[in-house]
Design a protein around this motif. Sequence first.
Motif, PDB file in Angstrom:
ATOM      1  N   ARG A 129     -30.115 -26.479  67.481  1.00 43.29           N
ATOM      2  CA  ARG A 129     -29.863 -25.142  66.919  1.00 43.29           C
ATOM      3  C   ARG A 129     -29.732 -25.212  65.394  1.00 43.29           C
ATOM      4  N   LEU A 130     -29.050 -26.237  64.884  1.00 48.96           N
ATOM      5  CA  LEU A 130     -28.871 -26.375  63.438  1.00 48.96           C
ATOM      6  C   LEU A 130     -30.215 -26.568  62.725  1.00 48.96           C
ATOM      7  N   PHE A 131     -31.069 -27.431  63.280  1.00 50.29           N
ATOM      8  CA  PHE A 131     -32.376 -27.666  62.670  1.00 50.29           C
ATOM      9  C   PHE A 131     -33.224 -26.394  62.706  1.00 50.29           C
ATOM     10  N   ALA A 132     -33.147 -25.660  63.798  1.00 51.26           N
ATOM     11  CA  ALA A 132     -33.914 -24.418  63.902  1.00 51.26           C
ATOM     12  C   ALA A 132     -33.422 -23.398  62.874  1.00 51.26           C
ATOM     13  N   ALA A 133     -32.097 -23.303  62.718  1.00 51.55           N
ATOM     14  CA  ALA A 133     -31.521 -22.306  61.825  1.00 51.55           C
ATOM     15  C   ALA A 133     -31.767 -22.631  60.359  1.00 51.55           C
ATOM     16  N   HIS A 134     -31.678 -23.927  59.995  1.00 53.50           N
ATOM     17  CA  HIS A 134     -31.726 -24.306  58.575  1.00 53.50           C
ATOM     18  C   HIS A 134     -33.084 -24.828  58.121  1.00 53.50           C
ATOM     19  N   LEU A 135     -33.906 -25.313  59.063  1.00 50.71           N
ATOM     20  CA  LEU A 135     -35.200 -25.868  58.675  1.00 50.71           C
ATOM     21  C   LEU A 135     -36.374 -25.175  59.351  1.00 50.71           C
ATOM     22  N   GLY A 136     -36.077 -24.403  60.376  1.00 50.92           N
ATOM     23  CA  GLY A 136     -37.159 -23.742  61.085  1.00 50.92           C
ATOM     24  C   GLY A 136     -38.001 -24.691  61.908  1.00 50.92           C
ATOM     25  N   THR A 137     -37.442 -25.820  62.320  1.00 49.48           N
ATOM     26  CA  THR A 137     -38.180 -26.795  63.119  1.00 49.48           C
ATOM     27  C   THR A 137     -37.207 -27.524  64.027  1.00 49.48           C
ATOM     28  N   THR A 138     -37.717 -28.429  64.831  1.00 52.95           N
ATOM     29  CA  THR A 138     -36.877 -29.220  65.726  1.00 52.95           C
ATOM     30  C   THR A 138     -36.580 -30.577  65.091  1.00 52.95           C
ATOM     31  N   PRO A 139     -35.532 -31.271  65.544  1.00 50.27           N
ATOM     32  CA  PRO A 139     -35.289 -32.622  65.033  1.00 50.27           C
ATOM     33  C   PRO A 139     -36.490 -33.549  65.237  1.00 50.27           C
ATOM     34  N   ALA A 140     -37.150 -33.454  66.401  1.00 53.51           N
ATOM     35  CA  ALA A 140     -38.286 -34.328  66.681  1.00 53.51           C
ATOM     36  C   ALA A 140     -39.423 -34.096  65.695  1.00 53.51           C
ATOM     37  N   ARG A 141     -39.689 -32.846  65.385  1.00 52.57           N
ATOM     38  CA  ARG A 141     -40.773 -32.556  64.442  1.00 52.57           C
ATOM     39  C   ARG A 141     -40.409 -32.987  63.026  1.00 52.57           C
ATOM     40  N   ALA A 142     -39.142 -32.848  62.656  1.00 51.80           N
ATOM     41  CA  ALA A 142     -38.708 -33.304  61.336  1.00 51.80           C
ATOM     42  C   ALA A 142     -38.858 -34.815  61.218  1.00 51.80           C
ATOM     43  N   VAL A 143     -38.496 -35.529  62.266  1.00 52.62           N
ATOM     44  CA  VAL A 143     -38.645 -36.991  62.265  1.00 52.62           C
ATOM     45  C   VAL A 143     -40.115 -37.373  62.148  1.00 52.62           C
ATOM     46  N   ARG A 144     -40.959 -36.723  62.933  1.00 57.91           N
ATOM     47  CA  ARG A 144     -42.382 -37.069  62.906  1.00 57.91           C
ATOM     48  C   ARG A 144     -42.997 -36.775  61.529  1.00 57.91           C
ATOM     49  N   ALA A 145     -42.582 -35.670  60.906  1.00 53.39           N
ATOM     50  CA  ALA A 145     -43.086 -35.351  59.575  1.00 53.39           C
ATOM     51  C   ALA A 145     -42.662 -36.420  58.567  1.00 53.39           C
ATOM     52  N   ARG A 151     -28.470 -32.039  55.991  1.00 48.94           N
ATOM     53  CA  ARG A 151     -28.881 -32.793  54.804  1.00 48.94           C
ATOM     54  C   ARG A 151     -28.619 -34.277  54.994  1.00 48.94           C
ATOM     55  N   ASP A 152     -27.440 -34.618  55.494  1.00 47.36           N
ATOM     56  CA  ASP A 152     -27.104 -36.031  55.690  1.00 47.36           C
ATOM     57  C   ASP A 152     -28.033 -36.689  56.700  1.00 47.36           C
ATOM     58  N   LEU A 153     -28.350 -35.989  57.763  1.00 48.94           N
ATOM     59  CA  LEU A 153     -29.248 -36.556  58.767  1.00 48.94           C
ATOM     60  C   LEU A 153     -30.662 -36.743  58.217  1.00 48.94           C
ATOM     61  N   LEU A 190     -29.657 -39.019  67.119  1.00 47.50           N
ATOM     62  CA  LEU A 190     -29.256 -38.306  65.911  1.00 47.50           C
ATOM     63  C   LEU A 190     -28.013 -37.453  66.162  1.00 47.50           C
ATOM     64  N   ALA A 191     -27.961 -36.827  67.322  1.00 45.04           N
ATOM     65  CA  ALA A 191     -26.791 -36.014  67.653  1.00 45.04           C
ATOM     66  C   ALA A 191     -25.535 -36.874  67.745  1.00 45.04           C
ATOM     67  N   ALA A 192     -25.679 -38.048  68.349  1.00 46.34           N
ATOM     68  CA  ALA A 192     -24.529 -38.945  68.453  1.00 46.34           C
ATOM     69  C   ALA A 192     -24.062 -39.383  67.068  1.00 46.34           C
ATOM     70  N   ARG A 193     -25.014 -39.642  66.173  1.00 47.71           N
ATOM     71  CA  ARG A 193     -24.648 -40.039  64.810  1.00 47.71           C
ATOM     72  C   ARG A 193     -23.896 -38.913  64.105  1.00 47.71           C
ATOM     73  N   ALA A 194     -24.330 -37.683  64.346  1.00 42.44           N
ATOM     74  CA  ALA A 194     -23.696 -36.531  63.700  1.00 42.44           C
ATOM     75  C   ALA A 194     -22.447 -36.055  64.443  1.00 42.44           C
ATOM     76  N   ARG A 195     -22.209 -36.632  65.632  1.00 35.34           N
ATOM     77  CA  ARG A 195     -21.054 -36.270  66.445  1.00 35.34           C
ATOM     78  C   ARG A 195     -21.091 -34.809  66.876  1.00 35.34           C
ATOM     79  N   VAL A 196     -22.292 -34.385  67.274  1.00 30.89           N
ATOM     80  CA  VAL A 196     -22.461 -33.059  67.861  1.00 30.89           C
ATOM     81  C   VAL A 196     -23.335 -33.224  69.096  1.00 30.89           C
TER      82      VAL A 196
END
Length: 331
Positions: A248-264, A216-218, A235-241
Amino acid sequence: MRRVVIVAYDDAQILDIACPSSALDIANSLGAAPPYAIELATASGRGVRSSAGIGVAGGRRLADVVGRLDTLLVVGGAGHEKAAVDEHLGAQVRRLAGTARRVAAVCTGVFVLAAAGLVDHRRVTTHWRYSADLAARHPAVAVDPAPLYVRDGHVYTSAGVTSALDLTLALIEDDHGPTLARQVARELVTYLHRPADQAQISMFLAAPPSGDRLVRDLLGYISGHLADDLNVRTLAARARVSARHLTRLFAAHLGTTPARAVRAARTEGAAHLVRSSGLPLTAIARRCGFGSAETLRQALLDHYGVTGDRIRRMPDMPTPRAGSAAQTPEA
């Protein structure tokens, strides 16, 4: 004293009055030197009725305000239509602007400045809802609907309502430095202040619901920083993971990748700018983090199934196509 005159009228937005005056008053209480002398002025000298129905006592009649000013600030609100065509009000604002070190408008207060001929050939902003109207009425004014606030020479304009606070914190920082601005922000329990070029459109980008706070924060960060480097490693560095864990988190909670979420998010932000502004696609692409206008065109087609020109003519925002989060592996 830094003399600040706030110009109000009936049906003004009360936050446009309260945010600047409260922030400047707190700056005084924290030791601003020289301090601000804050005056509220109206055309008649009487109090005004805010759009919320709450009365605000008037301090001065505009015609009685004489001498040099540090800052002239015109507020916005539902009453801006009448205020902009009030010849007496416009003449007094024009006169006082000639005595002020700087001139500012919050939200639709810029319509008053424009009617008075004070922002011709200047870059200004206003509330996203009114930007197209401002540009149509005043073609000599360069209306930029994207930023929270804009400085063009000695003229400052803001998107309105709570962005009045961001603008005022910027004025305090200009006058007294970042330390006092930070102290005022802390007293107000707000951000240090949002940067001028943070897009108004970030509020339109409703992030998909997520049960994970990190995700959510990201998503909130992405929507407010569309033009920044938002690749998965950043983004991973910002989240410290790790990048792998973030994916894995984006796939589990949003069903997409970070790159696709950013592009959307970038595509939706760009679509709102296409509809609310007359900016060319090249400028919109730059503001929303696309490498070129052609890349943006393709993203709009992928996401909505229509071109930017079509979106600009549509009465409402188009609906994203099913499964159109983004089609590229890298943001």
